[in-house]
Design a protein around this motif. Structure first.
Motif, PDB file in Angstrom:
ATOM      1  N   THR A 139       0.841  -1.196   0.000  1.00 50.64           N
ATOM      2  CA  THR A 139       0.000   0.000   0.000  1.00 50.64           C
ATOM      3  C   THR A 139       0.880   1.251   0.000  1.00 50.64           C
ATOM      4  O   THR A 139       1.832   1.340   0.769  1.00 50.64           O
ATOM      5  CB  THR A 139      -0.917   0.038   1.244  1.00 50.64           C
ATOM      6  N   LEU A 140       0.527   2.204  -0.853  1.00 43.81           N
ATOM      7  CA  LEU A 140       1.272   3.453  -0.930  1.00 43.81           C
ATOM      8  C   LEU A 140       0.320   4.609  -1.215  1.00 43.81           C
ATOM      9  O   LEU A 140      -0.848   4.399  -1.533  1.00 43.81           O
ATOM     10  CB  LEU A 140       2.374   3.362  -1.995  1.00 43.81           C
ATOM     11  N   VAL A 141       0.847   5.809  -1.098  1.00 46.29           N
ATOM     12  CA  VAL A 141       0.092   7.017  -1.442  1.00 46.29           C
ATOM     13  C   VAL A 141       0.880   7.744  -2.518  1.00 46.29           C
ATOM     14  O   VAL A 141       2.094   7.957  -2.384  1.00 46.29           O
ATOM     15  CB  VAL A 141      -0.117   7.934  -0.219  1.00 46.29           C
ATOM     16  N   ALA A 142       0.188   8.107  -3.594  1.00 47.05           N
ATOM     17  CA  ALA A 142       0.824   8.801  -4.712  1.00 47.05           C
ATOM     18  C   ALA A 142       0.172  10.162  -4.915  1.00 47.05           C
ATOM     19  O   ALA A 142      -1.027  10.325  -4.676  1.00 47.05           O
ATOM     20  CB  ALA A 142       0.708   7.963  -5.982  1.00 47.05           C
ATOM     21  N   LEU A 143       0.966  11.115  -5.352  1.00 42.19           N
ATOM     22  CA  LEU A 143       0.486  12.459  -5.639  1.00 42.19           C
ATOM     23  C   LEU A 143       0.269  12.570  -7.143  1.00 42.19           C
ATOM     24  O   LEU A 143       1.203  12.400  -7.928  1.00 42.19           O
ATOM     25  CB  LEU A 143       1.516  13.487  -5.157  1.00 42.19           C
ATOM     26  N   LEU A 144      -0.965  12.846  -7.526  1.00 44.74           N
ATOM     27  CA  LEU A 144      -1.320  12.965  -8.937  1.00 44.74           C
ATOM     28  C   LEU A 144      -0.895  14.331  -9.469  1.00 44.74           C
ATOM     29  O   LEU A 144      -0.626  15.253  -8.690  1.00 44.74           O
ATOM     30  CB  LEU A 144      -2.830  12.772  -9.104  1.00 44.74           C
ATOM     31  N   PRO A 145      -0.868  14.503 -10.792  1.00 41.80           N
ATOM     32  CA  PRO A 145      -0.449  15.786 -11.360  1.00 41.80           C
ATOM     33  C   PRO A 145      -1.281  16.986 -10.880  1.00 41.80           C
ATOM     34  O   PRO A 145      -0.782  18.099 -10.840  1.00 41.80           O
ATOM     35  CB  PRO A 145      -0.624  15.582 -12.870  1.00 41.80           C
ATOM     36  N   ASP A 146      -2.526  16.744 -10.491  1.00 45.88           N
ATOM     37  CA  ASP A 146      -3.368  17.844  -9.999  1.00 45.88           C
ATOM     38  C   ASP A 146      -3.249  18.030  -8.492  1.00 45.88           C
ATOM     39  O   ASP A 146      -4.035  18.728  -7.877  1.00 45.88           O
ATOM     40  CB  ASP A 146      -4.822  17.630 -10.400  1.00 45.88           C
ATOM     41  N   HIS A 147      -2.232  17.373  -7.874  1.00 47.24           N
ATOM     42  CA  HIS A 147      -1.922  17.468  -6.450  1.00 47.24           C
ATOM     43  C   HIS A 147      -2.927  16.761  -5.550  1.00 47.24           C
ATOM     44  O   HIS A 147      -2.917  16.964  -4.345  1.00 47.24           O
ATOM     45  CB  HIS A 147      -1.708  18.918  -6.010  1.00 47.24           C
ATOM     46  N   GLN A 148      -3.773  15.930  -6.114  1.00 43.31           N
ATOM     47  CA  GLN A 148      -4.656  15.084  -5.313  1.00 43.31           C
ATOM     48  C   GLN A 148      -3.873  13.842  -4.916  1.00 43.31           C
ATOM     49  O   GLN A 148      -3.081  13.322  -5.693  1.00 43.31           O
ATOM     50  CB  GLN A 148      -5.894  14.667  -6.128  1.00 43.31           C
ATOM     51  N   GLN A 149      -4.107  13.356  -3.694  1.00 41.52           N
ATOM     52  CA  GLN A 149      -3.462  12.126  -3.257  1.00 41.52           C
ATOM     53  C   GLN A 149      -4.328  10.936  -3.615  1.00 41.52           C
ATOM     54  O   GLN A 149      -5.551  11.001  -3.530  1.00 41.52           O
ATOM     55  CB  GLN A 149      -3.221  12.154  -1.752  1.00 41.52           C
ATOM     56  N   LEU A 150      -3.676   9.860  -4.022  1.00 40.59           N
ATOM     57  CA  LEU A 150      -4.365   8.629  -4.381  1.00 40.59           C
ATOM     58  C   LEU A 150      -3.775   7.499  -3.554  1.00 40.59           C
ATOM     59  O   LEU A 150      -2.567   7.241  -3.614  1.00 40.59           O
ATOM     60  CB  LEU A 150      -4.184   8.339  -5.874  1.00 40.59           C
ATOM     61  N   LYS A 151      -4.610   6.840  -2.737  1.00 45.91           N
ATOM     62  CA  LYS A 151      -4.155   5.676  -1.966  1.00 45.91           C
ATOM     63  C   LYS A 151      -4.218   4.472  -2.886  1.00 45.91           C
ATOM     64  O   LYS A 151      -5.253   4.197  -3.500  1.00 45.91           O
ATOM     65  CB  LYS A 151      -5.007   5.470  -0.725  1.00 45.91           C
ATOM     66  N   VAL A 152      -3.113   3.751  -2.983  1.00 46.45           N
ATOM     67  CA  VAL A 152      -2.962   2.663  -3.951  1.00 46.45           C
ATOM     68  C   VAL A 152      -2.684   1.355  -3.232  1.00 46.45           C
ATOM     69  O   VAL A 152      -1.803   1.268  -2.374  1.00 46.45           O
ATOM     70  CB  VAL A 152      -1.810   2.968  -4.929  1.00 46.45           C
ATOM     71  N   ARG A 153      -3.419   0.322  -3.606  1.00 43.35           N
ATOM     72  CA  ARG A 153      -3.174  -1.065  -3.178  1.00 43.35           C
ATOM     73  C   ARG A 153      -2.553  -1.767  -4.363  1.00 43.35           C
ATOM     74  O   ARG A 153      -3.129  -1.781  -5.457  1.00 43.35           O
ATOM     75  CB  ARG A 153      -4.505  -1.709  -2.780  1.00 43.35           C
ATOM     76  N   LEU A 154      -1.344  -2.318  -4.196  1.00 47.75           N
ATOM     77  CA  LEU A 154      -0.686  -2.990  -5.309  1.00 47.75           C
ATOM     78  C   LEU A 154      -1.509  -4.199  -5.741  1.00 47.75           C
ATOM     79  O   LEU A 154      -1.890  -5.029  -4.912  1.00 47.75           O
ATOM     80  CB  LEU A 154       0.734  -3.414  -4.934  1.00 47.75           C
ATOM     81  N   ALA A 155      -1.767  -4.286  -7.022  1.00 43.88           N
ATOM     82  CA  ALA A 155      -2.571  -5.371  -7.590  1.00 43.88           C
ATOM     83  C   ALA A 155      -1.797  -6.687  -7.561  1.00 43.88           C
ATOM     84  O   ALA A 155      -0.566  -6.704  -7.577  1.00 43.88           O
ATOM     85  CB  ALA A 155      -2.957  -5.027  -9.030  1.00 43.88           C
ATOM     86  N   ASN A 156      -2.520  -7.769  -7.529  1.00 45.60           N
ATOM     87  CA  ASN A 156      -2.006  -9.126  -7.727  1.00 45.60           C
ATOM     88  C   ASN A 156      -1.210  -9.712  -6.569  1.00 45.60           C
ATOM     89  O   ASN A 156      -0.858 -10.879  -6.610  1.00 45.60           O
ATOM     90  CB  ASN A 156      -1.113  -9.219  -8.982  1.00 45.60           C
ATOM     91  N   ILE A 157      -0.865  -8.915  -5.572  1.00 44.28           N
ATOM     92  CA  ILE A 157       0.012  -9.407  -4.510  1.00 44.28           C
ATOM     93  C   ILE A 157      -0.606  -9.163  -3.139  1.00 44.28           C
ATOM     94  O   ILE A 157      -1.526  -8.362  -2.984  1.00 44.28           O
ATOM     95  CB  ILE A 157       1.411  -8.759  -4.565  1.00 44.28           C
ATOM     96  N   ASP A 158      -0.085  -9.857  -2.145  1.00 43.35           N
ATOM     97  CA  ASP A 158      -0.445  -9.615  -0.754  1.00 43.35           C
ATOM     98  C   ASP A 158       0.851  -9.723   0.046  1.00 43.35           C
ATOM     99  O   ASP A 158       1.496 -10.770   0.065  1.00 43.35           O
ATOM    100  CB  ASP A 158      -1.473 -10.638  -0.269  1.00 43.35           C
ATOM    101  N   ALA A 159       1.257  -8.618   0.662  1.00 42.72           N
ATOM    102  CA  ALA A 159       2.498  -8.570   1.438  1.00 42.72           C
ATOM    103  C   ALA A 159       2.205  -8.936   2.891  1.00 42.72           C
ATOM    104  O   ALA A 159       1.062  -8.837   3.348  1.00 42.72           O
ATOM    105  CB  ALA A 159       3.108  -7.173   1.345  1.00 42.72           C
ATOM    106  N   PRO A 160       3.228  -9.340   3.629  1.00 41.18           N
ATOM    107  CA  PRO A 160       3.025  -9.655   5.050  1.00 41.18           C
ATOM    108  C   PRO A 160       2.390  -8.461   5.782  1.00 41.18           C
ATOM    109  O   PRO A 160       2.734  -7.310   5.527  1.00 41.18           O
ATOM    110  CB  PRO A 160       4.450  -9.919   5.560  1.00 41.18           C
ATOM    111  N   GLU A 161       1.477  -8.776   6.698  1.00 40.03           N
ATOM    112  CA  GLU A 161       0.745  -7.734   7.434  1.00 40.03           C
ATOM    113  C   GLU A 161       1.641  -7.036   8.451  1.00 40.03           C
ATOM    114  O   GLU A 161       2.389  -7.687   9.170  1.00 40.03           O
ATOM    115  CB  GLU A 161      -0.455  -8.349   8.165  1.00 40.03           C
ATOM    116  N   THR A 162       1.541  -5.719   8.504  1.00 37.78           N
ATOM    117  CA  THR A 162       2.237  -4.962   9.544  1.00 37.78           C
ATOM    118  C   THR A 162       1.387  -4.982  10.806  1.00 37.78           C
ATOM    119  O   THR A 162       0.171  -5.164  10.748  1.00 37.78           O
ATOM    120  CB  THR A 162       2.480  -3.504   9.112  1.00 37.78           C
ATOM    121  N   GLY A 163       2.023  -4.791  11.927  1.00 37.62           N
ATOM    122  CA  GLY A 163       1.306  -4.796  13.189  1.00 37.62           C
ATOM    123  C   GLY A 163       0.492  -3.530  13.400  1.00 37.62           C
ATOM    124  O   GLY A 163       0.852  -2.456  12.927  1.00 37.62           O
TER     125      GLY A 163
END
Length: 195
Positions: A50-74
């Motif tokens: 999971t990450l947060v990206a800044l779009l060209p119009d300065h809006q933030q987009l929360k992104v879940r990487l497709a196709n994968i599942d990473a170990p859970e953080t506490g």
């Protein structure tokens, strides 16, 4: 001759991101919503998928990487993290944080995150994490894997005993969430539990 107004690219990018965010309907998984690739700067990495990206119009987009599942953080005592979760999150940050990346988003998950491939040259950050043994191919439900190459990458990582595959029998995140987070634990009150 009729003049047609020309809108800046940022309007189209915002509309695409808005469309992804609005694709989710109550109680159902959104259908795939393919959009044009979007260039964005990664400003924050939450964990290994999971990450947060800044779009060209300065809006933030929360992104879940497709196709994968990473170990859970506490998330506190009642929601312990998995082995390799910190390593997975650090690696994703090394790959993308502060960088301009291409997002190819195809869906919105139940938490309102855009589900995307994070393109890096001829591969994706998604594939790299699986290849390095820092995430699983997401077998947690039907329709979670669109990029079938992650299955082979996972098999290779397992055979090479890299990352989480160094452990004898690592627990996939979709199992961990049920066995460690939803199972009763001393001192933990779950939503809906009666005291």
């Amino acid at each position: 001759m009729k003049l047609v107004p020309v809108l800046p690219l940022a309007v189209f990018v915002s509309a695409a991101a808005f469309g992804l965010a609005q694709a989710r309907t109550a109680g159902t998984r959104a259908a795939a919503t393919p959009t044009q690739p979007v260039l964005a700067k990664v400003v924050y990495v939450d964990d290994g998928d999971t990450l947060v990206a800044l779009l060209p119009d300065h809006q933030q987009l929360k992104v879940r990487l497709a196709n994968i599942d990473a170990p859970e953080t506490g998330h506190g005592h009642c929601r312990p993290g998995q082995p390799h979760s910190d390593q997975s999150g650090r690696r994703l940050a090394e790959l993308v944080k502060g960088r301009q990346v291409e997002l190819r988003c195809m869906d919105t998950d139940r938490y309102g995150r855009s589900v995307c491939d994070v393109v890096m040259g001829s591969t994706t950050a998604n594939r790299i994490l699986v290849q390095e043994g820092l995430a699983w191919a997401n077998r947690g439900g039907n329709g979670y894997v669109r990029d079938r190459a992650v299955y082979e990458l996972e098999d290779r990582a397992r055979a090479a005993h890299v990352g989480l595959w160094q452990d004898r029998s690592p627990t996939p995140p979709w199992v961990w969430r049920h066995t460690e987070w939803l199972a009763p634990q001393p001192g933990c009150v779950r939503k809906g539990d009666r005291s």
